[in-house]
Every structure is written in structure tokens, then in C-alpha cells.
Design an enzyme around this catalytic site. Structure first.
Site, short mmCIF file in Angstrom:
data_model
loop_
_atom_site.label_atom_id
_atom_site.label_comp_id
_atom_site.label_asym_id
_atom_site.label_seq_id
_atom_site.Cartn_x
_atom_site.Cartn_y
_atom_site.Cartn_z
N HIS A 534 -11.90 50.65 -9.95
CA HIS A 534 -13.38 50.87 -10.22
C HIS A 534 -14.59 50.14 -9.53
O HIS A 534 -14.01 49.07 -9.28
CB HIS A 534 -13.15 51.05 -11.59
N ASP A 536 -18.13 48.40 -10.97
CA ASP A 536 -18.67 48.29 -12.34
C ASP A 536 -20.09 48.92 -12.68
O ASP A 536 -20.42 49.22 -13.64
CB ASP A 536 -18.77 46.58 -12.57
N HIS A 606 -12.35 47.25 -7.37
CA HIS A 606 -11.32 46.38 -7.96
C HIS A 606 -10.55 46.98 -9.26
O HIS A 606 -10.90 47.87 -9.79
CB HIS A 606 -11.93 45.17 -8.50
N ARG A 616 -2.33 38.86 -21.32
CA ARG A 616 -3.20 38.40 -20.48
C ARG A 616 -4.55 38.43 -21.13
O ARG A 616 -5.15 39.52 -21.46
CB ARG A 616 -3.02 39.31 -19.15
O1 LIG Z 1 -9.80 41.59 -16.22
C1 LIG Z 1 -9.74 41.85 -14.86
O2 LIG Z 1 -9.39 41.17 -14.16
C2 LIG Z 1 -10.71 42.76 -14.41
C3 LIG Z 1 -11.20 43.58 -15.56
C4 LIG Z 1 -12.29 44.59 -15.03
O3 LIG Z 1 -12.56 44.96 -13.79
C5 LIG Z 1 -13.51 45.46 -15.90
O4 LIG Z 1 -12.99 45.52 -17.20
O5 LIG Z 1 -14.14 45.96 -15.43
FE LIG Z 2 -14.37 45.59 -13.44
#
Ligand SMILES: O=C(O)CCC(=O)C(=O)O
Ligand SMILES: [Fe+3]
Length: 702
Positions: A534, A536, A606, A616
Site C-alpha cells: 500500500h 500511506d 510498501h 514483531r
Molecule cells: O510495520 C511496518 O514495517 C510497516 C507498517 C506500515 O506500512 C503501515 O502501518 O502503514
Molecule cells: Fe505503510
């Protein structure tokens, strides 16, 4: 029931329908609302057909127009057209056309399909589930950001007895369906089917365009409330103002048809791109004659497009030099008409004032007045300079922060505005923040791990800064850990600001401490991601290779950061891709103290690989240049911190590192809004849906 011989004004029906709705007279509400929609459609159809048929009527003065002064020639037509419209509309509507003029608010409601919102509830109450679902779906298509309807749709989907084909858009534009099917075939190299559907889409789009244009000839819309006595324009000024409004409205129609329902932005170059796609597809299926025709039509928009000119030469050779290739007549007409309108509008803007957002990219340069071009160039220049500034800074290297290193920059990450820093946190700070997540998870205070919104194979816990502070207040977590969350995010903000936008303040937009935990028994053969690809701040559309910067995306977010806390898990790597969402351009392995930062737009799609074992944790950070979107929860959290510091009469430790956390106080003061405060605004990533409810009525019945 037979259709009424005279159409009742749709705004009156609507008002009565809404009244019945609030009186919970569902049967009457449903009937009136349906009739209002029917009247609205009938009115539009009448306007369209009257405008079309009146355009064809002959003039009344008899002698050839050339024999008369231009004023008589023009106004003869104008008067005749007005007369024709009055009669035509009066006849079709069975009442004076003026009775059908609705207020702006009602017109807006209908444009946004609001009646379907009432209608779905009424049908639901009447236990007419099929109709409830199609009304709900029709509304939702145009209002995808509507939180309540999203939930209702989920409920409908889970209900037994709801058939998949009830999810129908009752107001669907035919060209969209054809276009999307056509693009799918095209992308799958199925050119025969692609040609069929794209021709249909083009045909339907042009017809929808005519309908839209016909509806532009409405009343003059006042730009601002003006004092009644003054500023009333004279004959020619008034005509000019109204006519230019109509021309601008007609020009905007191309955006209207190129905008998918529920979207705000249009697909660029919608009409010309059809012709480009078609010329390629026809060539693929061996129909060079039609390929050449489409190429010639495309060149009407972009006469100097090198690749298509090349193609044209090739087609000409294949077809033989004595075959004449001509562009499509309807496209030729479209382009000529549009150019004429643009010339008039640009003249007006240059000499009479006002603005014009030209909806087309293909407008020839020589058509645009020099003075407007100059302004445009200046804006472009400013934007370019800003990009250069960032690149320049990126080259400069080390940061004004001790101990922090730049591990990868944009170049090493094969992209723009991407960077990885290390050593932003120490091992012991990571440990403290991890303990915060554990303690928060154990409180059971409405804060529990849920299934991840992205995958059934993981659980997902999220903690906001305010929630952390409130938990500290309740004695559920250590104050110093909560404070550390605020400090770590502020440190990241400073780093990102100074790296990407020095001198231009970055505000927090949202801060979220997030853990993703593999569900142990559900990892075998798992193919999905922990977080789908996606962007952001826009809605990624990998097929169209576009990213729609519009709600429900968080469009105001400018920079994203993720500060990682641990690496004792399996999977969970962050990766960047191209706009296609599959071609990976960079990978980042999470570890304690590593901060990845990037601009939040389409340049940085990403995703996160599946977390297949363990947990994690990371602090997800979003920043904005827009003060009005600054994180309010944070202000509140900081206030609570301050309050506690004064009460304790000792500033809350800057030296949290290695501090003794065993002395947790359970007698922390409870702020007035302790538990009831607005807690943990849920971040729904995936497509970063923004919750933007326009809840107009209670839905206690669901
Ligand atoms: O946790 C991550 O490495 C990315 C999370 C992410 O892209 C988001 O929450 O928009
Ligand atoms: Fe993100």
C-alpha cells in the site's frame, strides 16, 4: 403501478420521504424515496432530451442567417431555443419547469446518492433484504469512506439469504463496467476481448459525456453573495458570464465521466488513452486498418507523439501507400469542439478574469495565454526546487544527531525519499518499550490483541500515545515507559524533519505502537503478507498504476517512519515496490533502533512479509506539514504528563535509560476523563482507510 403522468418535484418527495423515515413509517418512506429517485431521473432525462431536440429546431426568421446582422442571427436562435425548451420541458414534466428547481443542498444529496442511504434502512426494516442490499451497495459505491455503511455492508455480507448479485450498483455508469473489463483483458494480453470492451467503453463514455454536457445549461450560479443593488451586470456581461459558466461546466464533463464512482480524482487522458490502447490491441489482433484509424485519432490529441507517429508510418507501409488513413469522425468533432470551447474560455480568463482548471493534458500549448503559462511555470519551478533541495541534502550525509547512522539512502534503496537510520534507540530502550506493549496487553482494559485487520494468521495489538499515558495513570504500565514512547517518537520526528524537510515543520499526524504476532497453529502453507502492499497517503491502484490521493486515504500525511524494536521473530521484513505492487525495489530487515523513513506518497508503495513465528513490534509514525491535522491525542498525552510531573513536583526523568522500573506506583492520580477519554483511534492500514463518517442517523436496529 403505472408511472405518474406528471412528475412530482423530486425535492418535495424527498422531504416527505425523510419525514416519514424519521416517523419510522418505513413503508411510506420507502415509497416516497423511490418516487423521488424516479422523479429525479425523469427530470434529468427530460432535460437531456429537450436540450437535444431543441438544438435541432430550425430558426424562425426565414431568410438565410448571413443576410442578417449577427445580433439578430444569434438572438433569433436564443429566443427560439428558450421557447422550445419551455414547451418541451413543460410537456414532458406535466408542470412548469420552474417547479422542478431544487435547492443546492438537495441537489448535493442526490449527487452523493444520499436517498439510497435512507432507503436501505427503510427496506431493511421492511425485511426486503434484496432491495436493502442493492440500495446500500449503491450508496457505498459513491461513499466508500462512510464508516457506518462500511459496517452495514459487512453485516449484509455475513447474513445468510443475501445473494452476491444483490450487491448491485443501481446507478452504475455503463462505461465503467466496460472499461474495467477491457483493461483486465488488455493486461492479460487478451486483445480480442479487450478491443470489444474498450470500444464499448469509448462509445458509452462519449454518450455519457453528451448527457453530462446537456445538463450544463442550468441557471447561472452565483459565485458569491453580492449586494443586490450593485454589481448587476449589463446584457453582454451577463450573457458572457453565464455562457462561460456553461462552457466550463461542459469542459469539466470529461472529468465527470473519467471519475469512477466513489473517487474524487479522474483517470488522466481518459478518452485519448482509449484510442492508444485500441490502436495497440487492434495491431495485436492483426487489424491494421482499425489500428491505423485509432492511431490517427489519437494523433488529433497529441499530434507530435513520436511513438504513435512511428506506428502510423508502420501501419501505412503495411496497408500500402494508396490507402488513406483517417481519424474517426466523432473524435475529430470532439477535439474541434473542445478546442473551440477552450479558446473562448481562455480568452475570457485572460480578459474578463476568473480561472480555468483545464481538465485535459492534451491542450496545445499555443492555445494557453502567455500570462497564464507564466504563472504555471513558476509553480512548477517551485516544486522542482523543493525536490532538488531534498536530493541535495541527501548527498550531504551525516545527521546532526550523535550516534545515529544513515545505513541506506534513496539511491541504495532504488527509490526516492527513502532512508534507513540505525541506533535511534538503545537496546535497553527497546526492552522498555517492549515491556510497555506486554503490560498494556495484560490490562484487559478494552485493550486486547485482535485478529490482524490484514491477515487471519496474525494477531495485532496497537497502542496510541494517549492510551499509553492513560494506562500509566491507572497504574497499569510504568510512567517512564509511556514517556519513553513520547520521547522516542519525538526523536524520530526531529530526525526525519531535519533529514527531509529542514526549516519546514513536520507535525505528528498519528503515532501507533504496533505488534504483530504469528498465530502458532496457522502458519503452514501461508501465502499472504502481514501487511499488503500500500501507499500511506493514497489509494494504490496497481492495475491502473495510479495512486488516488483522496479520502479514505490519509491524504495529508507527508512522511512515514517505522521505528523497530526487536528482531526475535521470523519473517516480517519490510519491502518497497514499484507502483505495480509486485516488483520489489528495496528490503529492510527490522531490528532494535532501526528507523526507516520515507515520503508517504505513490513513490513509496510498501508492504510487510508474513510474520511466521514470534512477535514483531514497532512504532509506526506518520507526519504531516499541515498544522490542522496535527495529532490531538498527543497534545492530550503531553498534558497528562505535565500534570503528573507538577503533581509529583519532580520533572519526569530524562534519564529513563536503565532506570529502576520495579517501583511502579499503583496510586497514580486519575484524571477526570481517565478511562472515558477518546482512546486508541484504530489505525486501519492496508489501504490506510480514513474514518470519515457522515453519520446522519442512528442505526439502533442493526
Ligand atoms: O510495520 C511496518 O514495517 C510497516 C507498517 C506500515 O506500512 C503501515 O502501518 O502503514
Ligand atoms: Fe505503510
Amino acid at each position: 403501478t403505472s408511472p405518474p403522468s406528471r412528475l412530482a418535484p423530486y425535492d418535495l418527495l424527498y422531504a416527505d420521504g425523510v419525514r416519514a423515515y424519521f416517523a419510522r413509517d418505513w413503508g411510506r418512506a420507502a415509497e416516497l424515496l423511490q418516487r423521488s429517485l424516479h422523479s429525479y431521473a425523469g427530470l434529468r432525462a427530460a432535460r437531456r432530451s429537450c436540450r437535444a431536440s431543441c438544438r435541432r429546431e430550425a430558426a424562425f426568421l426565414g431568410d438565410p442567417p448571413a443576410a442578417r446582422p449577427w445580433e439578430a442571427a444569434l438572438f433569433e436562435r436564443v429566443l427560439q431555443r428558450a421557447d422550445c425548451l419551455q414547451h418541451c420541458l413543460g410537456g414532458r414534466l406535466g408542470a412548469a419547469p420552474s417547479a422542478h428547481r431544487a435547492s443546492l443542498a438537495v441537489r448535493r444529496d442526490f449527487e452523493q446518492r444520499e436517498p439510497y442511504n435512507y432507503l436501505q434502512v427503510a427496506f431493511f426494516q421492511l425485511k426486503k433484504l434484496d432491495q436493502a442490499v442493492s440500495a446500500a451497495h449503491t450508496f457505498f459505491v459513491a461513499n466508500p469512506q462512510h464508516l457506518q455503511m462500511r459496517e452495514d455492508m459487512e453485516k449484509y455480507r455475513r447474513m445468510s439469504g443475501v445473494k452476491a448479485d444483490n450487491f448491485r450498483d443501481l446507478e452504475a455508469a455503463p462505461h465503467w463496467e466496460a472499461y474495467e473489463a477491457g483493461m483486465q483483458h488488455y493486461n492479460a494480453d487478451e486483445y480480442l476481448q479487450a478491443v470489444d470492451r474498450l470500444e464499448e467503453s469509448l462509445r458509452e463514455a462519449l454518450s455519457a459525456l453528451e448527457e453530462c454536457r446537456a445538463l450544463c445549461e442550468g441557471p447561472l450560479e452565483e459565485e458569491e453573495e453580492e449586494e443586490e443593488e450593485e454589481m448587476q451586470p449589463g446584457l453582454y456581461e451577463a450573457i458572457a458570464a453565464h455562457y462561460i459558466q456553461v462552457l466550463k461546466c461542459r469542459q469539466q464533463c470529461v472529468l465527470d465521466i473519467a471519475t469512477k464512482p466513489g473517487r474524487i480524482s479522474a483517470t488522466e487522458d481518459f478518452i485519448p488513452s482509449h484510442l492508444d490502447l485500441l490502436q495497440f490491441a487492434y495491431d495485436q489482433v492483426g487489424n491494421q486498418a482499425l489500428a491505423a484509424e485509432c492511431a490517427a485519432s489519437y494523433l488529433l490529441f497529441y499530434p507530435t507523439d513520436e511513438p504513435v507517429l512511428e506506428k502510423m508510418k508502420q501501419y501505412q507501409t503495411e496497408l500500402g501507400e494508396d490507402t488513406t488513413v483517417t481519424a474517426r469522425e466523432n473524435i475529430h468533432h470532439y477535439v474541434q469542439r473542445s478546442l473551440m470551447e477552450k479558446k473562448l474560455i481562455y480568452y475570457a480568463v485572460e480578459h474578463l478574469g476568473g480561472t480555468f482548471n483545464d481538465p485535459d493534458l492534451w491542450t496545445p500549448d499555443e492555445l494557453i495565454p502567455e500570462s497564464l503559462k507564466q504563472k504555471y511555470r513558476e509553480d512548477q519551478e517551485k516544486q522542482k526546487q523543493e525536490t532538488l533541495d531534498v536530493e541535495e541534502r541527501e548527498k550531504r550525509g551525516p545527521l546532526p544527531f550523535e550516534g545515529i547512522t544513515v545505513t541506506m539512502d534513496s539511491r541504495q534503496m532504488n527509490g526516492t525519499h527513502r532512508v534507513v537510520f540505525d541506533r535511534v534507540l538503545t537496546e535497553s530502550e527497546c526492552k522498555d518499550l517492549l515491556r510497555l506493549t506486554k503490560a498494556a496487553a495484560g490490562t484487559g482494559d478494552g485493550y486486547r490483541a485482535r485478529r490482524s485487520p490484514h491477515t487471519p494468521h496474525e494477531r495485532f495489538e496497537g497502542l496510541t500515545v494517549l492510551k499509553a499515558t492513560q494506562l500509566a495513570q491507572n497504574g497499569d504500565v510504568d510512567w517512564r515507559d509511556a514517556k519513553l514512547l513520547l520521547q522516542a517518537s519525538e526523536k524520530s520526528r526531529k530526525i526525519i524533519e531535519s533529514y527531509f524537510t529542514p526549516g519546514k515543520k513536520l507535525h505528528f499526524s498519528f503515532t501507533h505502537l504496533v505488534c504483530r504476532t504469528a498465530v502458532e497453529e496457522e502458519q503452514e502453507g501461508r501465502m499472504d503478507l502481514s501487511h499488503p502492499v500500500h501507499a500511506d497517503n493514497c489509494l494504490l491502484d496497481p492495475e491502473g498504476k495510479e495512486c488516488w490521493k483522496e479520502p479514505p486515504a490519509y491524504v495529508y500525511r507527508d512522511y512515514s517512519g517505522i521505528l523497530y524494536l526487536n528482531d526475535d521473530f521470523q519473517g516480517g521484513g519490510l519491502f518497497f515496490t514499484e507502483m505495480d505492487a509486485v516488483t520489489v525495489t528495496a528490503k529492510v530487515r527490522p531490528k532494535c533502533g532501526r528507523l526507516v523513513a520515507f515520503s508517504s506518497g505513490k513513490e513509496n508503495p510498501h508492504g510487510v512479509r508474513a510474520v511466521s513465528r514470534g512477535r514483531r513490534c514497532a512504532i509506526a509514525l506518520w507526519y504531516t506539514h499541515s498544522q490542522e491535522h496535527a495529532e490531538q491525542e498527543r497534545v492530550k498525552a503531553e498534558e497528562l504528563m505535565e500534570q503528573r510531573a507538577t503533581e509529583q513536583n519532580q520533572p519526569e526523568g530524562e534519564e529513563y535509560q536503565g532506570a529502576d522500573h520495579s517501583s511502579r506506583s499503583s496510586s497514580e492520580p486519575l484524571a477526570p476523563d481517565g478511562r472515558a477519554g477518546p482512546v486508541s483511534r484504530r489505525h486501519k492500514p492496508g489501504s490506510d482507510r480514513r474514518q470519515q463518517p457522515k453519520q446522519t442517523r442512528a442505526r439502533d436496529e442493526f
